[in-house]
Enzyme design. Structure first.
Site, short mmCIF file in Angstrom:
data_model
loop_
_atom_site.label_atom_id
_atom_site.label_comp_id
_atom_site.label_asym_id
_atom_site.label_seq_id
_atom_site.Cartn_x
_atom_site.Cartn_y
_atom_site.Cartn_z
N ALA A 120 0.82 -1.21 0.00
CA ALA A 120 0.00 0.00 0.00
C ALA A 120 0.85 1.26 0.00
CB ALA A 120 -0.91 0.00 1.23
N LYS A 121 2.10 1.15 0.42
CA LYS A 121 2.97 2.32 0.53
C LYS A 121 3.38 2.88 -0.84
CE LYS A 121 3.14 2.48 5.03
NZ LYS A 121 2.60 3.62 5.80
N ASP A 122 3.18 2.10 -1.90
CA ASP A 122 3.42 2.65 -3.25
C ASP A 122 2.59 3.91 -3.47
OD1 ASP A 122 5.07 0.53 -3.81
OD2 ASP A 122 3.78 -0.37 -5.34
N ALA A 173 4.20 6.90 -1.58
CA ALA A 173 5.46 7.31 -2.20
C ALA A 173 5.22 8.06 -3.51
CB ALA A 173 6.34 6.08 -2.44
N THR A 197 7.53 1.67 2.90
CA THR A 197 7.62 3.00 2.31
C THR A 197 9.00 3.20 1.72
OG1 THR A 197 6.05 3.86 3.93
CG2 THR A 197 7.32 5.48 2.71
#
Length: 333
Positions: A49-51, A54, A81
């Protein structure tokens, strides 16, 4: 050659972030009232999910002229992340420096290095204001590095803003029928952004956060006071905190559920062997929270529950998917 997008051919890696699938769960939730769906964030190109965070923050910095060729991105991360930022840095030609907790799996560290990131391993069990903490190390590196930005995901309002779109996807995928969403909370950006969108559509949607034993987040939500007695070492990565992130909007979260390290690890392994979903540690935590909530009689036959699975199991091969590691923790015999 001109790219024909109608053929589902993409011209940039960043086009493969977002619009992740929603999958109904059957075996792991058998016997529970309601229907249960997993939001599979491992389908983002960087497998978490951190895509989304970022990409959103980097593109914002580029628009504002804060990032230019040769610039440096600095961040504090439990791994995901950092990976997403390293991936985008490789694509864009930025230098990437990540201060990472030594609680993070060795797999995550090696993946960061494979993408060209410079990794600073920092002790997990120190106070946030300790000069050795990954928060302070990242700040120091940023201050000492010309032409750098510090993403600062725990206190960056762009973090939850990036997940407003995740909430939109969930709403549309459930055709507005969702009654509950269950999300692990670390920085709080994912749960807060999703909650804002869903509550704007239907204020009755229940937003359930998942916290770890050893984290101060649940107690803070209930009392609005930081209790240092709540903070002690724990194993789950990317969930809970020993500080209160401003990226978390506690007003849009209805309740927090705490899960143990052991239960979360065992549930992630069970998820792989029942549903065939090879997910990360927090996915086990999320489905464990669902079970605890269901066993307390808080779901009914009309419940439509979406559980966010934040990342892929490949990042935990030396941890929860290692029998040796599990035995050392006393999680299995």
């Amino acid at each position: 050659m001109k790219i024909d997008e109608s053929l589902n051919v993409h011209s940039s890696l960043l086009q493969l972030i977002g619009n992740t699938p929603l999958l109904e769960l059957h075996k792991i939730t058998k016997g529970l009232k309601g229907r249960y769906f997993a939001k599979l964030e491992a389908f983002n190109v960087g497998h978490s999910a951190k895509d989304r965070v970022a990409k959103y923050i980097v593109e914002d910095a580029e628009r504002k002229g804060l990032l230019k060729p040769g610039s440096t991105i600095v961040e504090t991360s439990s791994g995901n992340t950092g990976y997403s930022l390293a991936m985008i840095s490789a694509l864009r030609g930025y230098r990437c420096i990540i201060a990472i907790s030594d609680k993070s799996s060795h797999d995550k560290v090696e993946m960061l290095q494979a993408l060209g990131a410079e990794v600073h391993l920092c002790p997990a069990n120190v106070a946030p204001d300790d000069p050795r903490s990954y928060y302070e190390v990242a700040k120091r590196i940023h201050n000492e590095t010309p032409n750098s930005i510090y993403v600062n995901q725990y206190f960056n309002p762009l973090n939850p803003e990036s997940h407003y779109q995740t909430g939109r996807e969930i709403w549309e995928q459930t055709q507005g029928e969702i009654t509950h969403v269950v999300v692990c909370s670390g920085t709080g950006g994912t749960i807060s952004g999703i909650a804002h969108y869903l509550k704007e559509q239907n204020p009755r949607v229940q937003v359930l956060g998942v916290d770890a034993y050893g984290s101060a987040i649940k107690k803070y939500h209930e009392t609005r006071e930081f209790d240092p007695a709540e903070v002690y070492p724990y194993k789950i990565e990317g969930i809970g905190k020993n500080l209160i992130p401003t990226a978390t909007d506690f007003d849009v979260i209805d309740e927090f559920i705490k899960v143990t390290d052991k239960d979360a690890a065992l549930m992630a392994r069970k998820l792989a062997r029942t549903e065939g979903l090879f997910m990360g540690y927090t996915s086990g935590a999320a489905i464990q929270a669902v079970k605890q909530y269901a066993e307390a009689g808080k779901f009914d036959e009309n419940s439509i529950v979406v559980v966010l699975f934040a990342d892929h199991g490949s990042r935990y091969m030396n941890k929860i998917y290692s029998d040796d590691w599990m035995k050392k923790q006393g999680f299995i015999d």
